[in-house]
Design an enzyme around this catalytic site. Structure first.
Site, PDB file in Angstrom:
ATOM      1  N   VAL A 181     -53.216 -44.626  40.361  1.00 25.87           N
ATOM      2  CA  VAL A 181     -52.628 -43.304  40.571  1.00 25.87           C
ATOM      3  C   VAL A 181     -53.748 -42.332  40.935  1.00 25.87           C
ATOM      4  CG1 VAL A 181     -51.260 -41.438  39.576  1.00 25.87           C
ATOM      5  CG2 VAL A 181     -50.800 -43.809  38.905  1.00 25.87           C
ATOM      6  N   ASP A 211     -37.017 -49.232  29.460  1.00 25.58           N
ATOM      7  CA  ASP A 211     -38.387 -49.366  28.940  1.00 25.58           C
ATOM      8  C   ASP A 211     -38.855 -48.050  28.337  1.00 25.58           C
ATOM      9  OD1 ASP A 211     -40.708 -50.722  28.295  1.00 25.58           O
ATOM     10  OD2 ASP A 211     -41.673 -50.326  30.233  1.00 25.58           O
ATOM     11  N   GLY A 241     -51.070 -51.137  39.940  1.00 29.53           N
ATOM     12  CA  GLY A 241     -51.513 -50.165  40.931  1.00 29.53           C
ATOM     13  C   GLY A 241     -52.369 -49.072  40.335  1.00 29.53           C
TER      14      GLY A 241
END
Length: 328
Positions: free
Chosen positions: A25, A133, A23
């Site tokens: 931002v 992560d 995606g």
């Protein structure tokens, strides 16, 4: 791509600030409150994938329940023309990865950053959430405040339903705990291992296990012992060396808790401060000795000049002035 002026939820898009595989931002501002924000929205070619959509919504739910100064804040979530989006606080600064690329952090700077990451993990673990992560690119330095980002693969412990299937590996190879490399069961101690890798890189300027392939890296986490930190930094505080090795223990049970990490960082900071204070005092002593020797030399020279002037009957004013100056 969203054009400037587009309306997403209650926010007006100002411009793109980043893009990744899943995606983009955008910088945005709330239409009525004027609050700046960052809008994360999936790309058109991936938003129809159920797992990708669920992961974004999962991140929104996870972070919304983790209200803490060192965890990025979620402001809103929803769909824009059928595409899921997530609105977070807009941060100014750089990632820890970018900061390390720009130059080595001092040990005291590193400790200050790690202390805030520990605070974020303690809050998350207390809510039953593990990050899974943790790495320099997911740690953001917003001035003096540290924010832990990207909780998209975080897991709520005890939930029956998971976003990843059994036997799958999620994470970044260089920062994965041994049990994570083997697709085993994870808990808060897995985040401690990842934080240990981050800390190792901050203090020693490299990750403990490298390799030409991801398989080589994973094998290092599983089967190899790291070098002794003192071979890479001979003057490393003993408390800090012990901490790094403990955080990278192969068995989760052998790793310290977040509280124990913080206590060890405090001890290492005291040792580093003591060294710094001692070095400053040593330099002051050297300067005082040098100043004293110079003043003694000038005083002796002034006395010799005064004696010579007296022997020849010349005025001693100049010699006296020199003696006065030497005694300052």
């Amino acid at each position: 791509m969203l054009a400037p002026g587009s309306i997403v939820g209650g926010f007006t898009i100002k411009g793109a600030i980043g893009s990744g595989a899943m995606g983009a931002v955008y910088a945005a501002r709330h239409r009525w409150l004027g609050r700046p924000a960052a809008v994360k929205i999936l790309h058109d070619d991936v938003h129809l994938l159920p797992q990708v959509r669920e992961r974004l919504l999962h991140e929104a739910r996870i972070v919304a329940g983790l209200r803490h100064p060192n965890i990025v804040e979620v402001l809103d979530a929803g769909e824009h023309e059928g595409v899921p989006y997530l609105v977070m606080e807009l941060l100014h600064g750089q990632t820890l990865g970018e900061r390390m690329d720009a130059g080595r952090l001092s040990p005291l700077e590193s400790i200050a950053i790690l202390r805030q990451v520990c605070a974020a993990l303690r809050a998350a673990h207390a809510c039953g959430v593990i990050h899974r992560d943790l790495k320099p690119d997911n740690i953001f330095l917003a001035g003096s405040t540290v924010k832990v980002l990207d909780w998209g693969v975080a897991r709520s412990l005890g939930l029956a339903r998971r976003l990843t299937s059994e036997g799958s590996i999620v994470g970044t190879p260089e920062y994965m705990a041994p049990e994570q490399c083997c697709a085993g069961e994870l808990d808060a101690r897995s985040d401690i291992y990842s934080l240990g890798v981050v800390a190792w890189e901050m203090f020693l300027e490299d990750v403990p296990f490298g390799g030409d392939t991801a398989v080589d890296v994973l094998a290092g986490h599983i089967a190899r012992d790291p070098e002794l930190p003192r071979t890479l930094w001979p003057k490393i505080p003993a408390q800090l060396e012990s901490l790094l090795l403990a955080m990278l223990a192969k068995r989760p049970a052998d790793r310290p808790t977040v509280g124990e990490v913080l206590a060890a960082l405090d001890q290492a900071e005291l040792e580093l401060e003591a060294r710094r204070t001692g070095l400053i005092e040593l330099r002051r002593r050297k300067r005082r000795r040098s100043s004293g020797a110079a003043a003694g030399f000038l005083m002796a020279a002034a006395i010799t000049l005064a004696a010579l002037y007296a022997a020849v009957g010349a005025p001693a004013t100049l010699a006296i002035d020199v003696a006065a100056w030497a005694g300052r």
